[in-house]
Motif scaffolding. Structure first.
Motif, PDB file in Angstrom:
ATOM      1  N   THR A 100      71.366  58.429  52.385  1.00 33.04           N
ATOM      2  CA  THR A 100      70.974  59.804  52.687  1.00 33.04           C
ATOM      3  C   THR A 100      72.151  60.750  52.504  1.00 33.04           C
ATOM      4  O   THR A 100      72.009  61.832  51.922  1.00 33.04           O
ATOM      5  N   LEU A 101      73.319  60.354  52.966  1.00 35.20           N
ATOM      6  CA  LEU A 101      74.514  61.185  52.787  1.00 35.20           C
ATOM      7  C   LEU A 101      74.836  61.360  51.303  1.00 35.20           C
ATOM      8  O   LEU A 101      75.263  62.433  50.879  1.00 35.20           O
ATOM      9  N   GLN A 102      74.623  60.320  50.526  1.00 37.87           N
ATOM     10  CA  GLN A 102      74.881  60.407  49.089  1.00 37.87           C
ATOM     11  C   GLN A 102      73.937  61.408  48.431  1.00 37.87           C
ATOM     12  O   GLN A 102      74.355  62.192  47.581  1.00 37.87           O
ATOM     13  N   ARG A 103      72.671  61.397  48.830  1.00 42.48           N
ATOM     14  CA  ARG A 103      71.715  62.376  48.293  1.00 42.48           C
ATOM     15  C   ARG A 103      72.120  63.800  48.676  1.00 42.48           C
ATOM     16  O   ARG A 103      72.031  64.723  47.869  1.00 42.48           O
ATOM     17  N   LEU A 104      72.583  63.972  49.905  1.00 45.09           N
ATOM     18  CA  LEU A 104      73.038  65.281  50.354  1.00 45.09           C
ATOM     19  C   LEU A 104      74.270  65.720  49.560  1.00 45.09           C
ATOM     20  O   LEU A 104      74.368  66.879  49.136  1.00 45.09           O
ATOM     21  N   GLU A 109      76.758  69.060  45.295  1.00 43.48           N
ATOM     22  CA  GLU A 109      77.456  69.139  44.007  1.00 43.48           C
ATOM     23  C   GLU A 109      76.609  69.900  42.986  1.00 43.48           C
ATOM     24  O   GLU A 109      77.114  70.760  42.263  1.00 43.48           O
ATOM     25  N   HIS A 110      75.339  69.601  42.942  1.00 45.01           N
ATOM     26  CA  HIS A 110      74.430  70.240  41.980  1.00 45.01           C
ATOM     27  C   HIS A 110      74.277  71.742  42.247  1.00 45.01           C
ATOM     28  O   HIS A 110      74.125  72.531  41.312  1.00 45.01           O
ATOM     29  N   ARG A 112      76.482  73.800  44.186  1.00 46.50           N
ATOM     30  CA  ARG A 112      77.657  74.533  44.659  1.00 46.50           C
ATOM     31  C   ARG A 112      77.886  75.830  43.891  1.00 46.50           C
ATOM     32  O   ARG A 112      78.306  76.826  44.469  1.00 46.50           O
ATOM     33  N   GLY A 113      77.605  75.855  42.600  1.00 46.41           N
ATOM     34  CA  GLY A 113      77.745  77.080  41.809  1.00 46.41           C
ATOM     35  C   GLY A 113      76.774  78.150  42.277  1.00 46.41           C
ATOM     36  O   GLY A 113      77.138  79.320  42.421  1.00 46.41           O
ATOM     37  N   TYR A 114      75.536  77.749  42.505  1.00 44.20           N
ATOM     38  CA  TYR A 114      74.522  78.674  43.009  1.00 44.20           C
ATOM     39  C   TYR A 114      74.952  79.268  44.344  1.00 44.20           C
ATOM     40  O   TYR A 114      74.844  80.480  44.569  1.00 44.20           O
ATOM     41  N   ILE A 115      75.444  78.431  45.229  1.00 48.85           N
ATOM     42  CA  ILE A 115      75.857  78.897  46.556  1.00 48.85           C
ATOM     43  C   ILE A 115      77.048  79.841  46.443  1.00 48.85           C
ATOM     44  O   ILE A 115      77.107  80.870  47.134  1.00 48.85           O
ATOM     45  N   ALA A 116      77.988  79.543  45.565  1.00 46.62           N
ATOM     46  CA  ALA A 116      79.141  80.434  45.367  1.00 46.62           C
ATOM     47  C   ALA A 116      78.678  81.803  44.874  1.00 46.62           C
ATOM     48  O   ALA A 116      79.176  82.844  45.331  1.00 46.62           O
TER      49      ALA A 116
END
Length: 133
Positions: A100-104, A109-110, A112-116
């Motif tokens: 579950t942590l790996q999926r999170l 990672e996928h 992070r650009g959107y969030i920035a």
């Protein structure tokens, strides 16, 4: 309506949610996540964890490992050598949590650009004075 008027005590209201909150607090903690990730590749020694987790103190590592062991997420094995060799290993339940942590982590990672970009747009709209500094 207050709890006093319903005849329901705070203990009854929190009885079901408190254990879940405690578990989430434990497994989502900064150090717990890093320990679980570090130990996901197999047994690991205390000193390897200490070297591999930047910023963790020896005391915090000890306390977090004890709590993870108490929660049944980590096993501690002492090998009868001189000096004693102590290894920590994830339990099957912890490996399930690691998935579950790996999926999170993959999601973060996928996206992070959107969030920035979203943060930059929000800051430009709500705090324009910070951008001029």
């Amino acid at each position: 309506m207050s709890l006093r008027n319903t005849g329901v005590t705070a203990q009854v209201v929190n009885a079901g949610s408190c254990p879940v909150r405690e578990v989430l607090d434990r497994v989502a903690g900064k150090w717990s996540v890093q320990i679980l990730v570090a130990a996901s590749h197999g047994p690991i020694r205390f000193t390897e964890l200490e070297r591999g987790i930047e910023g963790i103190s020896r005391r915090m590592l000890t306390l977090t490992l004890r709590n993870l062991e108490r929660d049944g997420l980590v096993t501690r094995t002492v090998h009868p050598t001189v000096p004693p060799k102590v290894e920590y290993e994830l339990t099957p339940v912890a490996y399930e949590l690691h998935e579950t942590l790996q999926r999170l982590t993959d999601w973060a990672e996928h996206n992070r650009g959107y969030i920035a970009q979203a943060r930059a747009a929000y800051d430009a709209e709500h705090n324009p004075e910070l951008l001029d500094a």
